[in-house]
Design an enzyme around this catalytic site. Structure first.
Site, PDB file in Angstrom:
ATOM      1  N   TYR A  16      12.354 -13.486  15.632  1.00  0.00           N
ATOM      2  CA  TYR A  16      12.930 -14.802  15.885  1.00  0.00           C
ATOM      3  C   TYR A  16      13.125 -15.068  17.372  1.00  0.00           C
ATOM      4  CZ  TYR A  16      14.170 -14.469  10.901  1.00  0.00           C
ATOM      5  OH  TYR A  16      14.141 -14.313   9.538  1.00  0.00           O
ATOM      6  N   HIS A  34      10.500  -6.497   7.443  1.00  0.00           N
ATOM      7  CA  HIS A  34      10.306  -7.944   7.479  1.00  0.00           C
ATOM      8  C   HIS A  34       8.968  -8.368   6.877  1.00  0.00           C
ATOM      9  CE1 HIS A  34      11.338 -11.700  10.129  1.00  0.00           C
ATOM     10  NE2 HIS A  34      11.057 -12.021   8.874  1.00  0.00           N
TER      11      HIS A  34
END
Length: 455
Positions: A82, A150
């Site tokens: 992110y 992830h």
């Protein structure tokens, strides 16, 4: 960026008190179950990046995070993927006010490993260790409460297994990690992977985070392929993220910004969602408002088999809150994310209204200074939202329950196998997800897309 809290009517107190630690313990390798301490509402910081906002460093992320803490939020979700999210969150948590009032043990930090770019993944043991070291530095912490692998659908099961084993080694070596999980989109992959890890290691995953699989448009996470299969695989907690389906369930449609149209939804699905939005308009409601309330409120019960009894953030200012205040049962865990204080305030109003309708919620609402009939109003609002949700599903027709493919056709992991882990000339450029750039506001919008992170 601000370094003092933004107070709101529901959280004003003349004398803030030092918040108590979350009751975690580890004795002879036996840890407090995650499902007994993870808060049911998690603040996601995927919005702290260049895709959701043109300049995340210009956001008052410090004031926002501090306000979230004063609202009672006690868990933050982030990822190296992110962009500057970890750095901005770490700086917000390192201010003198937060350090003094909210000690590190009073909140939980969740991050991820493995995904580096839109088409770049590295689940090797070497990269996992490097990623964890970097996350600890950026977040200014000595330990991470929960680490996910992830988006596991983009790599092989063997790679996921290697990463999970390495994370567990780190957990057992020095306690820098407390709990371990996986995240991703396709439910079958999440189920297969959870079962594989239990079968191969004899130990279940602590958490599996799914996104966009419990929304007005797709509720498969609540079914046998979702939470029931994961529960059978021993998974402790299943957080539900992106209840707006990555921005699909909005009156204005999916966000389109500098990188163009990223959303995998087909033209036909988007048309069906536009018809559903028009249906909500005819009943004086916004699609996104119904979507967020429905997802949060319904998942509290539907997600309970893999829910948690953590601090519910019900709004009693500066008080260590207990799950017993709202009935004592496990609550399904949801992930929300915002970019600005008004979005946080509106989201918390919705959340607390939902809690008001639970067992014990009437008394808690009064203690928090809310209306003595808040319980009754919440129950009636739930009925209205349920009726409109059923109408939306009828309008969606064959597109209700549809899941897009992930990864898309032709995906290739572009990570070079011989990449050096050490970055010799300072930090590498920020890498950001293939997510949404900043979307324009809708007049009078109560809950916008930034109120939910992509992952």
């Amino acid at each position: 960026m601000a370094s003092t809290p933004t107070e709101h009517p529901s959280t004003i107190s003349t004398l803030p008190t030092r918040q108590k630690p979350i009751p975690y313990s580890c004795v002879n390798g036996q840890r407090t179950p995650l499902s007994s301490i993870l808060p049911p509402l998690i603040f996601g910081t995927a919005t702290f990046n260049h895709q959701y906002n043109s300049d995340p460093f210009a956001l008052d992320t410090t004031g926002l995070v501090t306000s979230a803490l004063t609202h009672g939020i006690r868990a933050f979700d982030t990822s190296p993927y992110y962009g500057p999210s970890e750095q901005l969150l770490g700086e917000a948590l390192a201010t003198p006010f937060v350090r003094e009032t909210f000690p590190r043990a009073s909140y939980m930090l969740l991050t991820k490993v493995g995904r580096i770019g839109a088409e770049e993944f590295d689940y090797s043991a070497q990269w996992v260790r490097h990623s964890i070291k970097t996350s600890l530095e950026r977040l200014h912490t000595s330990y991470l409460d929960l680490v996910y692998c992830h988006d596991v659908e983009f790599v092989s099961p063997a790679e996921v297994l290697e990463a999970v084993r390495e994370l567990r080694r780190l957990r057992d070596e020095d306690g820098t990690i407390r709990y371990i999980g996986i995240s991703g989109y396709p439910l079958d992959v999440l189920g297969d992977t959870a079962e594989l890890i239990l079968r191969e290691t004899g130990e279940p995953l602590d958490a599996v985070q799914s996104y966009a699989n419990f929304t007005l448009q797709n509720q498969a996470l609540a079914g046998p392929r979702g939470i029931h299969r994961l529960h059978a695989a021993g998974v402790g907690v299943v957080p539900n993220a992106s209840p707006l389906g990555m921005g699909l369930l909005r009156r204005q449609g999916v966000p389109v910004g500098a990188l163009g149209d990223f959303h995998p939804a087909s033209r036909e699905l988007r048309a069906a969602v536009r018809a559903a939005s028009a249906f909500c308009d005819r009943h004086a409601e916004k699609l996104e408002v119904i979507a967020i309330r429905y997802a949060l409120e319904t998942w509290i019960c539907a997600g309970a088999p893999c829910g948690s009894k953590g601090d519910p953030a019900s709004g009693v200012p500066w008080k260590h809150e207990s799950n017993s205040d709202v009935g004592g049962a496990r609550l399904g865990v949801s992930v929300i994310g915002v970019s600005r204080a008004p979005e946080l305030e509106k989201t918390m109003l919705v959340w607390r209204s939902i809690l008001d309708g639970l067992e014990g919620g009437e008394e808690t609402a009064v203690q928090a200074g809310r209306w003595y009939r808040a319980w009754e109003w919440s129950r009636n609002r739930r009925k209205a939202v349920q009726i409109l949700a059923e109408g939306v599903q009828e309008v969606l027709g064959p597109w209700f329950g549809y899941a897009w493919p992930s990864p898309g056709e032709g995906f290739v992991n572009r990570r070079k196998k011989d990449v050096r882990v050490v970055v010799e000339d300072g930090e590498a450029p920020w890498l950001t997800p293939a997510a949404s750039p900043e979307a324009g506001p809708v007049d009078g919008e109560e809950v916008c897309e930034k109120a939910l992170p992509l992952r």
